[in-house]
Design a protein around this motif. Structure first.
Motif, PDB file in Angstrom:
ATOM      1  N   ARG A  30       0.832  -1.210   0.000  1.00 50.76           N
ATOM      2  CA  ARG A  30       0.000   0.000   0.000  1.00 50.76           C
ATOM      3  C   ARG A  30       0.865   1.258   0.000  1.00 50.76           C
ATOM      4  O   ARG A  30       0.579   2.235  -0.705  1.00 50.76           O
ATOM      5  N   ARG A  31       1.942   1.239   0.782  1.00 57.05           N
ATOM      6  CA  ARG A  31       2.851   2.386   0.829  1.00 57.05           C
ATOM      7  C   ARG A  31       3.538   2.573  -0.523  1.00 57.05           C
ATOM      8  O   ARG A  31       3.695   3.697  -1.002  1.00 57.05           O
ATOM      9  N   GLY A  32       3.924   1.480  -1.155  1.00 55.36           N
ATOM     10  CA  GLY A  32       4.539   1.558  -2.480  1.00 55.36           C
ATOM     11  C   GLY A  32       3.593   2.139  -3.507  1.00 55.36           C
ATOM     12  O   GLY A  32       3.988   2.974  -4.331  1.00 55.36           O
ATOM     13  N   GLN A  33       2.335   1.724  -3.453  1.00 59.82           N
ATOM     14  CA  GLN A  33       1.345   2.273  -4.379  1.00 59.82           C
ATOM     15  C   GLN A  33       1.135   3.756  -4.125  1.00 59.82           C
ATOM     16  O   GLN A  33       0.991   4.543  -5.051  1.00 59.82           O
ATOM     17  N   ALA A  34       1.149   4.146  -2.855  1.00 60.05           N
ATOM     18  CA  ALA A  34       1.024   5.573  -2.526  1.00 60.05           C
ATOM     19  C   ALA A  34       2.217   6.349  -3.069  1.00 60.05           C
ATOM     20  O   ALA A  34       2.059   7.478  -3.559  1.00 60.05           O
ATOM     21  N   ALA A  35       3.405   5.764  -3.022  1.00 55.27           N
ATOM     22  CA  ALA A  35       4.590   6.426  -3.576  1.00 55.27           C
ATOM     23  C   ALA A  35       4.447   6.607  -5.080  1.00 55.27           C
ATOM     24  O   ALA A  35       4.831   7.650  -5.626  1.00 55.27           O
ATOM     25  N   VAL A  36       3.880   5.609  -5.743  1.00 53.96           N
ATOM     26  CA  VAL A  36       3.635   5.716  -7.183  1.00 53.96           C
ATOM     27  C   VAL A  36       2.660   6.860  -7.456  1.00 53.96           C
ATOM     28  O   VAL A  36       2.874   7.676  -8.369  1.00 53.96           O
ATOM     29  N   GLU A  37       1.607   6.950  -6.649  1.00 53.75           N
ATOM     30  CA  GLU A  37       0.650   8.041  -6.813  1.00 53.75           C
ATOM     31  C   GLU A  37       1.317   9.394  -6.535  1.00 53.75           C
ATOM     32  O   GLU A  37       1.025  10.382  -7.206  1.00 53.75           O
ATOM     33  N   GLY A  38       2.218   9.430  -5.558  1.00 54.28           N
ATOM     34  CA  GLY A  38       2.965  10.652  -5.278  1.00 54.28           C
ATOM     35  C   GLY A  38       3.830  11.052  -6.454  1.00 54.28           C
ATOM     36  O   GLY A  38       3.935  12.238  -6.781  1.00 54.28           O
ATOM     37  N   LEU A  39       4.440  10.079  -7.094  1.00 51.40           N
ATOM     38  CA  LEU A  39       5.253  10.353  -8.275  1.00 51.40           C
ATOM     39  C   LEU A  39       4.392  10.944  -9.384  1.00 51.40           C
ATOM     40  O   LEU A  39       4.778  11.932 -10.026  1.00 51.40           O
ATOM     41  N   ASP A  40       3.207  10.357  -9.579  1.00 51.12           N
ATOM     42  CA  ASP A  40       2.304  10.882 -10.612  1.00 51.12           C
ATOM     43  C   ASP A  40       1.898  12.319 -10.299  1.00 51.12           C
ATOM     44  O   ASP A  40       1.802  13.152 -11.199  1.00 51.12           O
ATOM     45  N   GLU A  41       1.668  12.604  -9.019  1.00 51.96           N
ATOM     46  CA  GLU A  41       1.227  13.943  -8.623  1.00 51.96           C
ATOM     47  C   GLU A  41       2.363  14.964  -8.625  1.00 51.96           C
ATOM     48  O   GLU A  41       2.212  16.080  -9.127  1.00 51.96           O
ATOM     49  N   LEU A  42       3.506  14.585  -8.063  1.00 53.07           N
ATOM     50  CA  LEU A  42       4.599  15.541  -7.875  1.00 53.07           C
ATOM     51  C   LEU A  42       5.595  15.561  -9.029  1.00 53.07           C
ATOM     52  O   LEU A  42       6.346  16.520  -9.177  1.00 53.07           O
ATOM     53  N   GLY A  43       5.654  14.477  -9.788  1.00 55.18           N
ATOM     54  CA  GLY A  43       6.466  14.477 -10.991  1.00 55.18           C
ATOM     55  C   GLY A  43       7.883  13.967 -10.876  1.00 55.18           C
ATOM     56  O   GLY A  43       8.543  13.776 -11.881  1.00 55.18           O
ATOM     57  N   SER A  44       8.375  13.745  -9.642  1.00 53.06           N
ATOM     58  CA  SER A  44       9.733  13.219  -9.528  1.00 53.06           C
ATOM     59  C   SER A  44       9.893  12.414  -8.238  1.00 53.06           C
ATOM     60  O   SER A  44       9.197  12.668  -7.248  1.00 53.06           O
ATOM     61  N   VAL A  45      10.799  11.476  -8.286  1.00 53.57           N
ATOM     62  CA  VAL A  45      11.108  10.678  -7.110  1.00 53.57           C
ATOM     63  C   VAL A  45      11.654  11.590  -6.016  1.00 53.57           C
ATOM     64  O   VAL A  45      11.303  11.444  -4.830  1.00 53.57           O
ATOM     65  N   TYR A  46      12.485  12.542  -6.402  1.00 52.58           N
ATOM     66  CA  TYR A  46      13.061  13.466  -5.427  1.00 52.58           C
ATOM     67  C   TYR A  46      11.971  14.221  -4.681  1.00 52.58           C
ATOM     68  O   TYR A  46      12.030  14.384  -3.466  1.00 52.58           O
ATOM     69  N   ALA A  47      10.966  14.697  -5.399  1.00 56.89           N
ATOM     70  CA  ALA A  47       9.886  15.454  -4.762  1.00 56.89           C
ATOM     71  C   ALA A  47       9.106  14.584  -3.775  1.00 56.89           C
ATOM     72  O   ALA A  47       8.727  15.043  -2.694  1.00 56.89           O
ATOM     73  N   VAL A  48       8.874  13.333  -4.138  1.00 60.49           N
ATOM     74  CA  VAL A  48       8.173  12.416  -3.234  1.00 60.49           C
ATOM     75  C   VAL A  48       9.036  12.155  -2.003  1.00 60.49           C
ATOM     76  O   VAL A  48       8.544  12.167  -0.868  1.00 60.49           O
ATOM     77  N   LYS A  50      11.327  14.063  -0.708  1.00 63.43           N
ATOM     78  CA  LYS A  50      11.359  15.267   0.114  1.00 63.43           C
ATOM     79  C   LYS A  50      10.047  15.446   0.883  1.00 63.43           C
ATOM     80  O   LYS A  50      10.049  15.769   2.066  1.00 63.43           O
ATOM     81  N   ALA A  51       8.928  15.188   0.220  1.00 61.99           N
ATOM     82  CA  ALA A  51       7.621  15.357   0.855  1.00 61.99           C
ATOM     83  C   ALA A  51       7.377  14.336   1.968  1.00 61.99           C
ATOM     84  O   ALA A  51       6.661  14.627   2.926  1.00 61.99           O
ATOM     85  N   THR A  52       7.980  13.160   1.853  1.00 61.98           N
ATOM     86  CA  THR A  52       7.747  12.100   2.846  1.00 61.98           C
ATOM     87  C   THR A  52       8.844  12.014   3.892  1.00 61.98           C
ATOM     88  O   THR A  52       8.699  11.293   4.881  1.00 61.98           O
ATOM     89  N   GLY A  53       9.961  12.697   3.646  1.00 64.63           N
ATOM     90  CA  GLY A  53      11.074  12.610   4.589  1.00 64.63           C
ATOM     91  C   GLY A  53      11.840  11.308   4.484  1.00 64.63           C
ATOM     92  O   GLY A  53      12.565  10.921   5.394  1.00 64.63           O
ATOM     93  N   ARG A  54      11.690  10.621   3.365  1.00 67.48           N
ATOM     94  CA  ARG A  54      12.409   9.368   3.119  1.00 67.48           C
ATOM     95  C   ARG A  54      13.546   9.617   2.143  1.00 67.48           C
ATOM     96  O   ARG A  54      13.588  10.634   1.458  1.00 67.48           O
ATOM     97  N   SER A  55      14.444   8.651   2.066  1.00 65.23           N
ATOM     98  CA  SER A  55      15.560   8.801   1.127  1.00 65.23           C
ATOM     99  C   SER A  55      15.072   8.605  -0.305  1.00 65.23           C
ATOM    100  O   SER A  55      14.087   7.915  -0.566  1.00 65.23           O
ATOM    101  N   TRP A  56      15.796   9.220  -1.224  1.00 69.71           N
ATOM    102  CA  TRP A  56      15.495   9.063  -2.645  1.00 69.71           C
ATOM    103  C   TRP A  56      15.534   7.592  -3.023  1.00 69.71           C
ATOM    104  O   TRP A  56      14.683   7.102  -3.755  1.00 69.71           O
ATOM    105  N   THR A  57      16.517   6.878  -2.501  1.00 73.14           N
ATOM    106  CA  THR A  57      16.672   5.460  -2.820  1.00 73.14           C
ATOM    107  C   THR A  57      15.484   4.641  -2.344  1.00 73.14           C
ATOM    108  O   THR A  57      14.990   3.770  -3.071  1.00 73.14           O
ATOM    109  N   ALA A  58      15.011   4.890  -1.127  1.00 70.65           N
ATOM    110  CA  ALA A  58      13.870   4.132  -0.592  1.00 70.65           C
ATOM    111  C   ALA A  58      12.621   4.361  -1.440  1.00 70.65           C
ATOM    112  O   ALA A  58      11.891   3.406  -1.758  1.00 70.65           O
TER     113      ALA A  58
END
Length: 70
Positions: A30-48, A50-58
């Motif tokens: 579920r968290r992974g799917q939310a990250a995918v939705e975040g990518l669709d909304e924010l446009g980049s892995v970096y933005a997701v 930064k917004a979640t406080g997680r590493s780019w790699t994670a």
């Protein structure tokens, strides 16, 4: 003091571990799917990340693992 035999306690705890592992796997999906939705909304892995406080790699790994190809 009346305690249960170790085999009973072990079996009960083993069942609990299996339940928790299943819940963890479902939560990760579920968290992974939310990250995918975040990518669709924010446009980049970096933005997701930064917004979640997680590493780019994670975030990148979660997106790769849980992105569905439709």
């Amino acid at each position: 003091m009346n305690t249960e035999p170790w085999r009973v306690r072990f079996a009960r705890e083993d069942e609990l571990v299996e339940q928790l592992q299943s819940q963890l796997s479902e939560a990760a999906a579920r968290r992974g799917q939310a990250a995918v939705e975040g990518l669709d909304e924010l446009g980049s892995v970096y933005a997701v990340a930064k917004a979640t406080g997680r590493s780019w790699t994670a975030i990148s790994n979660a997106i790769k693992k849980y992105r569905t190809t439709e």
